[in-house]
Design a protein around this motif. Sequence first.
Motif, mmCIF file in Angstrom:
data_model
loop_
_atom_site.group_PDB
_atom_site.id
_atom_site.type_symbol
_atom_site.label_atom_id
_atom_site.label_comp_id
_atom_site.label_asym_id
_atom_site.label_seq_id
_atom_site.Cartn_x
_atom_site.Cartn_y
_atom_site.Cartn_z
ATOM 1 N N ARG A 31 -11.766 -5.885 2.184
ATOM 2 C CA ARG A 31 -11.238 -4.565 2.534
ATOM 3 C C ARG A 31 -11.287 -4.341 4.037
ATOM 4 O O ARG A 31 -10.398 -3.697 4.603
ATOM 5 C CB ARG A 31 -12.045 -3.483 1.813
ATOM 6 C CG ARG A 31 -11.720 -3.364 0.349
ATOM 7 C CD ARG A 31 -12.499 -2.260 -0.331
ATOM 8 N NE ARG A 31 -13.919 -2.552 -0.398
ATOM 9 C CZ ARG A 31 -14.825 -1.754 -0.940
ATOM 10 N NH1 ARG A 31 -14.460 -0.580 -1.428
ATOM 11 N NH2 ARG A 31 -16.098 -2.089 -0.988
ATOM 12 N N ARG A 70 -5.033 2.169 -3.819
ATOM 13 C CA ARG A 70 -6.243 2.191 -2.998
ATOM 14 C C ARG A 70 -6.411 0.805 -2.370
ATOM 15 O O ARG A 70 -5.940 -0.194 -2.901
ATOM 16 C CB ARG A 70 -7.473 2.519 -3.850
ATOM 17 C CG ARG A 70 -7.416 3.863 -4.565
ATOM 18 C CD ARG A 70 -8.642 4.054 -5.425
ATOM 19 N NE ARG A 70 -8.664 5.358 -6.095
ATOM 20 C CZ ARG A 70 -8.170 5.580 -7.321
ATOM 21 N NH1 ARG A 70 -7.623 4.573 -7.995
ATOM 22 N NH2 ARG A 70 -8.228 6.778 -7.859
ATOM 23 N N ILE A 71 -7.138 0.735 -1.264
ATOM 24 C CA ILE A 71 -7.307 -0.541 -0.585
ATOM 25 C C ILE A 71 -8.030 -1.542 -1.489
ATOM 26 O O ILE A 71 -7.704 -2.732 -1.522
ATOM 27 C CB ILE A 71 -8.046 -0.357 0.758
ATOM 28 C CG1 ILE A 71 -8.037 -1.646 1.566
ATOM 29 C CG2 ILE A 71 -9.462 0.151 0.531
ATOM 30 C CD1 ILE A 71 -6.670 -2.105 1.998
ATOM 31 N N ALA A 104 -8.343 -5.969 5.620
ATOM 32 C CA ALA A 104 -7.143 -5.184 5.337
ATOM 33 C C ALA A 104 -7.087 -3.962 6.255
ATOM 34 O O ALA A 104 -6.032 -3.593 6.775
ATOM 35 C CB ALA A 104 -7.141 -4.759 3.875
ATOM 36 N N TRP A 105 -8.228 -3.333 6.464
ATOM 37 C CA TRP A 105 -8.312 -2.183 7.372
ATOM 38 C C TRP A 105 -7.903 -2.593 8.786
ATOM 39 O O TRP A 105 -7.179 -1.876 9.473
ATOM 40 C CB TRP A 105 -9.733 -1.644 7.343
ATOM 41 C CG TRP A 105 -9.977 -0.390 8.135
ATOM 42 C CD1 TRP A 105 -9.904 -0.253 9.477
ATOM 43 C CD2 TRP A 105 -10.336 0.895 7.624
ATOM 44 N NE1 TRP A 105 -10.222 1.035 9.848
ATOM 45 C CE2 TRP A 105 -10.478 1.759 8.730
ATOM 46 C CE3 TRP A 105 -10.572 1.388 6.343
ATOM 47 C CZ2 TRP A 105 -10.838 3.091 8.582
ATOM 48 C CZ3 TRP A 105 -10.928 2.726 6.207
ATOM 49 C CH2 TRP A 105 -11.047 3.559 7.313
ATOM 50 N N SER A 151 -6.064 5.212 8.437
ATOM 51 C CA SER A 151 -6.827 4.395 7.504
ATOM 52 C C SER A 151 -5.937 3.998 6.332
ATOM 53 O O SER A 151 -4.861 4.575 6.135
ATOM 54 C CB SER A 151 -8.031 5.177 6.984
ATOM 55 O OG SER A 151 -7.588 6.222 6.138
ATOM 56 N N PRO A 152 -6.376 3.021 5.526
ATOM 57 C CA PRO A 152 -5.593 2.682 4.333
ATOM 58 C C PRO A 152 -5.363 3.886 3.434
ATOM 59 O O PRO A 152 -4.320 3.997 2.787
ATOM 60 C CB PRO A 152 -6.466 1.622 3.645
ATOM 61 C CG PRO A 152 -7.210 0.977 4.761
ATOM 62 C CD PRO A 152 -7.503 2.090 5.726
ATOM 63 N N HIS A 153 -6.335 4.811 3.391
ATOM 64 C CA HIS A 153 -6.170 5.981 2.531
ATOM 65 C C HIS A 153 -5.085 6.904 3.067
ATOM 66 O O HIS A 153 -4.495 7.679 2.299
ATOM 67 C CB HIS A 153 -7.501 6.719 2.410
ATOM 68 C CG HIS A 153 -7.758 7.206 1.017
ATOM 69 N ND1 HIS A 153 -7.923 6.354 -0.053
ATOM 70 C CD2 HIS A 153 -7.854 8.465 0.499
ATOM 71 C CE1 HIS A 153 -8.131 7.054 -1.153
ATOM 72 N NE2 HIS A 153 -8.093 8.335 -0.841
ATOM 73 N N LEU A 163 0.823 -1.208 0.000
ATOM 74 C CA LEU A 163 0.000 0.000 0.000
ATOM 75 C C LEU A 163 0.857 1.258 0.000
ATOM 76 O O LEU A 163 0.600 2.208 -0.755
ATOM 77 C CB LEU A 163 -0.936 0.005 1.214
ATOM 78 C CG LEU A 163 -2.134 -0.929 1.177
ATOM 79 C CD1 LEU A 163 -2.821 -0.968 2.539
ATOM 80 C CD2 LEU A 163 -3.133 -0.486 0.100
#
Length: 315
Positions: A234, A161-162, A237-238, A255-257, A155
């Motif tokens: 997702r 993106r996730i 993953a988070w 967050s992933p973002h 990432l």
Amino acid sequence: MRGFEHLPPELRGAITGYLDHLAVERGSAGSTLDSYARDLRRYAEFLVGAGLSGLTEVGSAHLSGFLAELREGTEERPALAPSSAARALVAARGLHRFAHAEGLLAVDVAREVAPPSLPKRLPKALSVDDVGKLLDHAGGDDARGMRDRALLELLYSTGARISEAVGLDVDDVDGTGRTVLLDGKGGRQRLVPIGRPALRVLDAYLVQARPGLAARGRGSAAVFLNSRGTRLSRQSAWNALKTAARRAGIGGSVSPHVLRHSFATHLMEGGADVRAVQELLGHASVTTTQVYTLVTVNTLREVYAMAHPRAHASE
């Protein structure tokens, strides 16, 4: 009702009718109704001050004048923050839209006045040191841990993106060319480089951990698999990211973002061209990417303030 008793009857009736509509038919929360009532009270008082007694007398110039007052303030009332001014204008526009729909107004003049555009919020990014701590605390020695470390490394290394990361298939990873093929928004694919550290961790996962996870499923092509041998979600993953952030002692919402923002911000701070970052992120328009130039300018401003001998010299 709601402090509107002093208003002219026509104006008072339109506002209380709209608030009742929001409460009964729209089911708006009490806090929302209070905000609307406060904004509409200010709007009504502005109209009365302009010599108007009802919405039928209002023109688009009055709406523009109301917005100007919100942003500039008066002797009696201070100016509002841009977001609060925009909210108040939205309330006034909603009132006119309701009155028009109810047949109280022949024309909705408020449609001609758009709410002000709000300043772009700068993306939150972790420092390079915090990213290092995050990755150092990601995963563990078992299959799941190796997967989580590989996921977070990917990432940050690619800015994916996730949804793009969990959507990766094994054939999308080119270890020789050190690239990954990402499926972005709108069906757009892009080829993105992946750094050597991330590739090493990803290769270790693919060789040592993924086969065991894959054996539990039915031959999924996904790179990242869950304990049932199917594609990682997702949400999972988070959770991997939240766990790593907690272990690393990084506060706030990670967050992933945030990793994607960090990827872009660190590239810009390192001197990358905005067009190149646009391609790496998969943005359809460079306008979306240019927000990262604001992050860089803020960083440069801080460096200047600390380092330049006359940064704080009196005029």
